[in-house]
Design an enzyme around this catalytic site. Structure first.
Site, PDB file in Angstrom:
ATOM      1  N   HIS A  17      35.148  32.886 -32.467  1.00  0.00           N
ATOM      2  CA  HIS A  17      33.780  32.512 -32.086  1.00  0.00           C
ATOM      3  C   HIS A  17      33.431  33.062 -30.709  1.00  0.00           C
ATOM      4  O   HIS A  17      32.396  33.727 -30.525  1.00  0.00           O
ATOM      5  CB  HIS A  17      33.644  30.986 -32.092  1.00  0.00           C
ATOM      6  CG  HIS A  17      32.291  30.493 -31.705  1.00  0.00           C
ATOM      7  ND1 HIS A  17      31.316  30.192 -32.623  1.00  0.00           N
ATOM      8  CD2 HIS A  17      31.729  30.267 -30.477  1.00  0.00           C
ATOM      9  CE1 HIS A  17      30.225  29.791 -31.989  1.00  0.00           C
ATOM     10  NE2 HIS A  17      30.449  29.836 -30.685  1.00  0.00           N
ATOM     11  N   GLU A  18      34.304  32.801 -29.741  1.00  0.00           N
ATOM     12  CA  GLU A  18      34.033  33.254 -28.379  1.00  0.00           C
ATOM     13  C   GLU A  18      34.142  34.775 -28.268  1.00  0.00           C
ATOM     14  O   GLU A  18      33.432  35.401 -27.475  1.00  0.00           O
ATOM     15  CB  GLU A  18      34.999  32.581 -27.398  1.00  0.00           C
ATOM     16  CG  GLU A  18      34.853  31.066 -27.313  1.00  0.00           C
ATOM     17  CD  GLU A  18      33.451  30.629 -26.903  1.00  0.00           C
ATOM     18  OE1 GLU A  18      32.759  31.386 -26.195  1.00  0.00           O
ATOM     19  OE2 GLU A  18      33.047  29.519 -27.298  1.00  0.00           O
ATOM     20  N   HIS A  21      30.764  36.309 -29.010  1.00  0.00           N
ATOM     21  CA  HIS A  21      29.909  36.350 -27.817  1.00  0.00           C
ATOM     22  C   HIS A  21      30.354  37.460 -26.870  1.00  0.00           C
ATOM     23  O   HIS A  21      29.535  38.222 -26.336  1.00  0.00           O
ATOM     24  CB  HIS A  21      29.970  35.007 -27.075  1.00  0.00           C
ATOM     25  CG  HIS A  21      29.381  33.859 -27.817  1.00  0.00           C
ATOM     26  ND1 HIS A  21      28.143  33.891 -28.417  1.00  0.00           N
ATOM     27  CD2 HIS A  21      29.863  32.602 -28.045  1.00  0.00           C
ATOM     28  CE1 HIS A  21      27.886  32.713 -28.980  1.00  0.00           C
ATOM     29  NE2 HIS A  21      28.913  31.923 -28.762  1.00  0.00           N
TER      30      HIS A  21
END
Length: 351
Positions: A17-18, A21
């Site tokens: 997820h990170e 980003h």
């Protein structure tokens, strides 16, 4: 062991997820100050270029801290100095990468174990399906207007519409090899034995093998779609009061679920343990993607909502006001996390 497995499972999902980003921010020319897994004080960290990479004490959570993300900065590489569409791409990338992770994990499941086909194993005498002529081998394709791809779709539909009349569309392979599409109108009948409304069909969790690359991709993509739909329906049921607090699992109960998954499948061999853990990762990754897209302040969806408003208005919302909204959202989320954690402990140890 279960705690270690849980940390690895959650760590991988949060890492992806990170990383979504992070990689999109880099591609958009945004400076990333810190990329971290976990929350709280740093346990390990190192710097490479402009970015500090950290592992923090508490294994639930993570962050990708970008230059000028929550404040005005003159640096052209600051987050808030990029176009609104670049910022939307960066924020949306986290949930999107969770869906991508779920898809690639689903490829492993479908390739190794196949899919749960909505093909009937039989019908129950005295119930609507048998009375209307359905039989073993029929392939259910629709219930009313809802497309059926896997047997779990039937289970979910009946859970949401237990007593509603339903038009069943199905395919039957004839003795000469031709396939006929048929329809039957059924009204679920209450079963005293099972204490629920039933159509009278028999299916199973048995998974049919897939034989082509196209089918592997198709059913893997649908695994992600299924869990996204399930997450959305669960959220709707929660707001409608159909799901109580005891039905919401937090990190403590997730460790317990992982432990049960390992113990229940250990007798069937390590391959079965790994496949079931991967299946759990598909569910969790898809759910994290959905939850982060909800328009709740402090989540990715809340930030996307402000960016969409900016794109429509042609100018940003006042940063101070937006920050206050996100701060209030963070306080509420922290309160919810404490409640869920407390509820987990009560359910596991005192009931």
């Amino acid at each position: 062991m279960s705690i270690i497995v849980a940390v690895l499972v959650f760590g991988m999902i949060i890492l992806i997820h990170e990383f979504g980003h992070f990689i999109v921010a880099k591609q958009c020319g945004i400076g990333v100050l810190e990329f971290s897994i976990g929350m709280g004080p740093r346990l390990l960290s190192f710097e490479k270029g402009e970015t500090r990479y950290s592992v923090k004490a508490f294994p639930f959570g993570g962050s990708c801290m970008m230059l000028g993300e929550d404040e005005n900065a003159s640096d052209p590489r600051a987050f808030n100095n990029k176009s609104v569409w670049a910022r939307i791409a960066v924020i949306a990338a986290g949930p999107v990468f969770n869906f991508i992770l779920a898809f690639f994990l689903a490829l492993v499941i479908i390739h190794q174990a196949g899919h749960d086909s909505p093909r009937l194993l039989g019908v129950i005498e005295g119930f609507p399906a048998q009375e209307q002529g359905l039989q073993e081998g029929d392939l259910i394709t629709r219930l009313n207007r809802e497309r059926i791809v896997v047997y779990r779709d039937i289970t979910m539909y009946m859970m949401l519409h237990p007593s509603d009349p339903v038009t069943v569309e199905y395919k039957r392979t004839m003795d000469d090899g031709t396939v006929q599409t048929r329809r039957a109108d059924l009204i679920p009948r209450y079963s005293q034995e099972y204490q629920t409304y039933m159509l009278g069909i028999r299916g199973s969790a048995y998974r049919e093998p897939v034989t082509t690359v196209a089918d592997t991709i198709k059913y893997s993509a649908y695994e992600v779609v299924y869990w996204i739909k399930t997450a959305i329906r669960s959220i709707m049921m929660m707001f409608q009061g159909q799901v109580g607090a005891d039905d919401i699992a937090g990190p403590v109960r997730m460790v317990s679920i992982i432990d049960e998954t390992v113990e229940e499948n250990r007798q069937y061999g390590m391959e079965m343990v790994v496949l079931n853990l991967i299946n759990l990762c598909v569910l969790l990754s898809a759910n994290l993607g959905v939850m982060n897209l909800l328009p709740i302040p402090a989540l990715d969806g809340g930030r996307l909502a402000f960016l969409v408003v900016e794109a429509v208005r042609g100018k940003p919302v006042d940063k101070e006001k937006e920050g206050m909204v996100h701060m209030a959202g963070m306080v509420l989320l922290m309160g919810l996390m404490v409640f869920v954690l407390f509820n987990d402990i009560v359910l596991l140890f005192f009931r």
